[in-house]
Structures are given as structure tokens and as C-alpha cells.
Design a protein around this motif. Structure first.
Motif, PDB file in Angstrom:
ATOM      1  N   ALA A 109      69.271  79.836  29.101  1.00 39.43           N
ATOM      2  CA  ALA A 109      69.825  79.988  30.454  1.00 39.43           C
ATOM      3  C   ALA A 109      70.905  80.794  30.479  1.00 39.43           C
ATOM      4  O   ALA A 109      70.897  81.835  31.484  1.00 39.43           O
ATOM      5  N   TYR A 110      71.946  81.068  29.584  1.00 37.35           N
ATOM      6  CA  TYR A 110      72.951  81.883  29.691  1.00 37.35           C
ATOM      7  C   TYR A 110      72.524  83.397  29.156  1.00 37.35           C
ATOM      8  O   TYR A 110      72.892  84.310  29.948  1.00 37.35           O
ATOM      9  N   ILE A 112      69.314  84.863  30.192  1.00 36.53           N
ATOM     10  CA  ILE A 112      68.549  85.135  31.308  1.00 36.53           C
ATOM     11  C   ILE A 112      69.712  85.402  32.485  1.00 36.53           C
ATOM     12  O   ILE A 112      69.496  86.155  33.299  1.00 36.53           O
ATOM     13  N   TRP A 113      70.696  84.620  32.551  1.00 41.06           N
ATOM     14  CA  TRP A 113      71.782  84.707  33.710  1.00 41.06           C
ATOM     15  C   TRP A 113      72.392  86.196  33.324  1.00 41.06           C
ATOM     16  O   TRP A 113      72.496  86.770  34.189  1.00 41.06           O
ATOM     17  N   ALA A 114      72.661  86.316  32.286  1.00 38.34           N
ATOM     18  CA  ALA A 114      73.352  87.483  31.928  1.00 38.34           C
ATOM     19  C   ALA A 114      72.420  88.877  32.026  1.00 38.34           C
ATOM     20  O   ALA A 114      72.896  89.768  32.444  1.00 38.34           O
ATOM     21  N   GLN A 116      69.988  88.808  34.058  1.00 42.30           N
ATOM     22  CA  GLN A 116      69.889  89.158  35.420  1.00 42.30           C
ATOM     23  C   GLN A 116      71.372  89.780  36.151  1.00 42.30           C
ATOM     24  O   GLN A 116      71.125  90.675  36.943  1.00 42.30           O
ATOM     25  N   ILE A 117      72.304  89.448  35.585  1.00 41.39           N
ATOM     26  CA  ILE A 117      73.448  90.052  36.085  1.00 41.39           C
ATOM     27  C   ILE A 117      73.685  91.459  36.205  1.00 41.39           C
ATOM     28  O   ILE A 117      73.949  92.269  36.941  1.00 41.39           O
TER      29      ILE A 117
END
Length: 121
Positions: A109-110, A112-114, A116-117
Motif C-alpha cells: 500500500a505504501y 502504491i501510494w508513493a 501515485q504521489i
């Protein structure tokens, strides 16, 4: 007899990946701290401009992937060393499965989030 290991199936490869990932994270830290020290009193626009350059996006992506690999290997080692049936009884294997699953979900999750950012713009 082959035993399962953290990421690659080989303890020596896991050791090597953890060392390389540590170097990548150190380089990233020095680059970011160097920029902050050279640009005291910077604005959000300056920070955004620096972080959204292609080289920083690539270095940030490498750093996130290095952090994911480093964290996964490290936590796997902690779980296999300290969450054992010898120390905790028969419930250890179930607890190790829950903890390992939680780490896998969190680092995925981290990551994918990073990504995306940094790359969604």
C-alpha cells in the motif's frame, strides 16, 4: 533442503539487497538534506519544483522500492527470529502469518501510494 527466506529465496541475496537498498536510502537522504541546506527558507513551490523533476522522481521511486525491500527483508528476519514455536508455543505460526501478511499489505500500500504521489501528475 531449501528453506524459505525473506524476499529472494537466498539469504545471501537478501543480505545483498538489504545493503544496496540502504545505500540508495542514504544517497536519497543526502540529496534531500543537501538541497534543504542549500535552499534555506524555501517555499512550497520551490520544494515541489525540486521534487517533481524527473531525476528526483526516479530517485524517489528507487528509494521507495528500496524501502519496501529493506523493510520486508528486515521484518521477515525479525518474525522468523522472534516469533517461533519455541518461544511462543503452537500459536506462533498463526501469529507469524498474521504479522507477515500485515507487513506485505502495508509495504504494498505504501509503495502504491508513493508511486501515485510522484507519478500521477
Amino acid at each position: 533442503m531449501k528453506s524459505a527466506t525473506g524476499l529472494t529465496g537466498s539469504g545471501s541475496r537478501d543480505w545483498f539487497i538489504q545493503r544496496v537498498s540502504a545505500v540508495v536510502l542514504a544517497v536519497y537522504t543526502f540529496v534531500v538534506l543537501g538541497w534543504i541546506l542549500c535552499n534555506g527558507g524555501f517555499s512550497f513551490e520551490q520544494w515541489y519544483g525540486f521534487m517533481m523533476t524527473t531525476p528526483m522522481k526516479i530517485l524517489s521511486l528507487l528509494s521507495v522500492l528500496s524501502l519496501v525491500a529493506h523493510a520486508w527483508i528486515g521484518m521477515w528476519q525479525v518474525f522468523t527470529d522472534y516469533v517461533t514455536t519455541r518461544q511462543m508455543g503452537p500459536s506462533a505460526s498463526g501469529l507469524r502469518l498474521v504479522l507477515t501478511s500485515a507487513v506485505i499489505i502495508a509495504v504494498f500500500a505504501y509503495a502504491i501510494w508513493a508511486i501515485q504521489i510522484f507519478w500521477a501528475n
